[in-house]
Design an enzyme around this catalytic site. Structure first.
Site, PDB file in Angstrom:
ATOM      1  N   SER A 120       0.826  -1.206   0.000  1.00 22.56           N
ATOM      2  CA  SER A 120       0.000   0.000   0.000  1.00 22.56           C
ATOM      3  C   SER A 120       0.860   1.255   0.000  1.00 22.56           C
ATOM      4  O   SER A 120       0.336   2.354  -0.160  1.00 22.56           O
ATOM      5  CB  SER A 120      -0.912   0.014   1.235  1.00 22.56           C
ATOM      6  OG  SER A 120      -0.135   0.010   2.421  1.00 22.56           O
ATOM      7  N   HIS A 141      -3.763  -4.397  -4.820  1.00 21.00           N
ATOM      8  CA  HIS A 141      -3.905  -3.822  -3.487  1.00 21.00           C
ATOM      9  C   HIS A 141      -5.304  -4.094  -2.950  1.00 21.00           C
ATOM     10  O   HIS A 141      -6.279  -3.447  -3.332  1.00 21.00           O
ATOM     11  CB  HIS A 141      -3.626  -2.321  -3.525  1.00 21.00           C
ATOM     12  CG  HIS A 141      -3.740  -1.677  -2.187  1.00 21.00           C
ATOM     13  ND1 HIS A 141      -4.285  -0.427  -1.994  1.00 21.00           N
ATOM     14  CD2 HIS A 141      -3.399  -2.119  -0.944  1.00 21.00           C
ATOM     15  CE1 HIS A 141      -4.268  -0.135  -0.712  1.00 21.00           C
ATOM     16  NE2 HIS A 141      -3.747  -1.150  -0.060  1.00 21.00           N
ATOM     17  N   GLU A 153      -7.286  -2.460  -6.047  1.00 21.23           N
ATOM     18  CA  GLU A 153      -6.582  -1.577  -6.976  1.00 21.23           C
ATOM     19  C   GLU A 153      -5.558  -2.408  -7.749  1.00 21.23           C
ATOM     20  O   GLU A 153      -4.711  -3.079  -7.149  1.00 21.23           O
ATOM     21  CB  GLU A 153      -5.884  -0.447  -6.219  1.00 21.23           C
ATOM     22  CG  GLU A 153      -6.856   0.537  -5.567  1.00 21.23           C
ATOM     23  CD  GLU A 153      -6.163   1.583  -4.712  1.00 21.23           C
ATOM     24  OE1 GLU A 153      -6.653   2.719  -4.660  1.00 21.23           O
ATOM     25  OE2 GLU A 153      -5.124   1.256  -4.077  1.00 21.23           O
ATOM     26  N   ASN A 191      -5.537   5.767  -1.118  1.00 22.63           N
ATOM     27  CA  ASN A 191      -4.657   6.361  -0.107  1.00 22.63           C
ATOM     28  C   ASN A 191      -4.119   7.718  -0.535  1.00 22.63           C
ATOM     29  O   ASN A 191      -3.746   8.526   0.312  1.00 22.63           O
ATOM     30  CB  ASN A 191      -3.504   5.400   0.215  1.00 22.63           C
ATOM     31  CG  ASN A 191      -3.966   4.220   1.044  1.00 22.63           C
ATOM     32  OD1 ASN A 191      -5.000   4.284   1.709  1.00 22.63           O
ATOM     33  ND2 ASN A 191      -3.222   3.137   1.002  1.00 22.63           N
TER      34      ASN A 191
END
Length: 355
Positions: A120, A141, A153, A191
């Protein structure tokens, strides 16, 4: 590679075991390993323990549980993963460790097998450096808990092949996930775009607003959890590391400023739920303040600004950004859709005031 490749998983902590469960319950053969013998030895029992409450609640039959367990096997040696068509690593977040693992896997896997990292925070391209076939390295991810969260992801570095991306996407979608592609940029989509959700809340906190007021305002606007309560859930130490990682990767741009309030929380050991005290925990946010709408407007404006920045880089479209934030963080609406509903002019005016 066959249409039903064997899935290899390296790392049997919470995330790795969750990823293994995702594919096993979709009928894929999963072969998993971990460098830690205790993690290997307990993995099957831990998976059974996770599934049992669903059986007890009538959401899964004994036969279904047993079928999932029969598709999951554990081995003591990475070398046994040679027959896997897709190997996903969920080991420690250290670049050298991931590079060493992929280098070892490259020696034993078929040339068309795909190497996926669940990182991540690290660059997928950096993980691929030095390999003979970096074109088969990509990011998958997953979000925690992996069996529950729909979003994955799919991250391409500059040299990832379209064939590898397709081979990773197919079984992951077959396992029921919504796969959104993106480029290898710091924070990927969720993120990266979520930084202001926390950051602007911390700015408000440093300006004297209470954590309760901030979180209550956002929850009244439809957010399932407030930003500071979410830090408490994640762990302030984990959040600080992620924030510092994005800040460094984005050349220390002021938009990714690491706030003293967060550093202080970690220094004092108030990490959130895991330490017993955080910004809000063990309490719950109270009633929203009279100016809750202004708090929401400010945080949503900075969310839209960050999302627009990623959109402007051309690596992902507007729908993908909005969908990723709704799935990855349970936002009631994507930041760009929210900005359009509020009025782009209004958002720009708010950002001008903040600047």
């Amino acid at each position: 590679m066959t249409s039903r490749p064997m899935i290899g998983v390296v790392g049997l902590g919470t995330m790795g075991l969750g990823i293994a469960q995702v594919y096993a319950q979709a009928g894929f053969e999963v072969l998993a390993t971990d460098a830690n013998a205790a993690a290997r030895d307990s993995a099957a029992a831990r998976l059974a323990d996770v599934l049992q409450p669903r059986v007890t609640a009538g959401k899964m039959t004994e036969e279904q549980r047993n079928s999932i367990l029969s598709h999951f096997r554990v081995t003591g040696a990475v070398e046994d993963l040679g027959g896997a068509g897709l190997v996903i690593e969920a080991i420690v977040e250290r670049l050298d460790a991931k590079q060493a693992l992929f280098s070892a896997l490259e020696q034993i896997l078929a040339q068309d097998a795909v190497l996926a990292t669940n990182t991540s925070s690290l660059s997928v391209g950096a993980i691929a450096e030095g390999l003979r076939h970096p074109e088969r390295v990509l990011g998958l991810h997953f979000f925690n808990p992996a069996p529950v969260m729909k979003l994955v992801e799919l991250v391409a570095h500059g040299g990832t092949s379209d064939v590898a991306l397709a081979l990773a996407r197919a079984p992951t979608e077959a396992a029921g996930k919504i796969v959104i592609g993106c480029n290898d940029r710091p924070g990927f989509i969720v993120n990266r775009c979520a930084r202001p959700f926390y950051g602007e809340a911390l700015a408000l906190l440093e300006e004297g607003r209470s954590a309760s007021d901030i979180d209550a305002a956002m929850m009244a606007a439809g957010y399932r959890i407030g930003p500071l309560s979410l830090i408490d859930l994640i762990g302030a130490d984990v959040h600080l590391a992620a924030t510092e990682g994005v800040w460094q990767a984005m050349d220390r741009h002021p938009r990714y400023h690491v706030f003293d309030a967060l550093k202080r929380q970690v220094k004092e050991g108030n990490l959130g739920r895991k330490s017993g005290r955080g910004f809000v925990f063990p309490d719950q946010p109270g009633a929203p303040p009279p100016d809750a709408a202004l708090i929401v407007q400010r945080i949503e404006a900075t969310l839209a600004n960050e999302a627009a920045g990623l959109l402007g880089e051309g690596s992902v479209d507007e729908t993908s950004i909005d969908t990723a934030l709704m799935l990855g963080l349970n936002f009631p609406q994507g930041p760009l859709a929210r900005a359009r509903a509020r009025g782009v002019g209004s958002v720009i005016a708010t950002l001008s005031q903040l600047s």
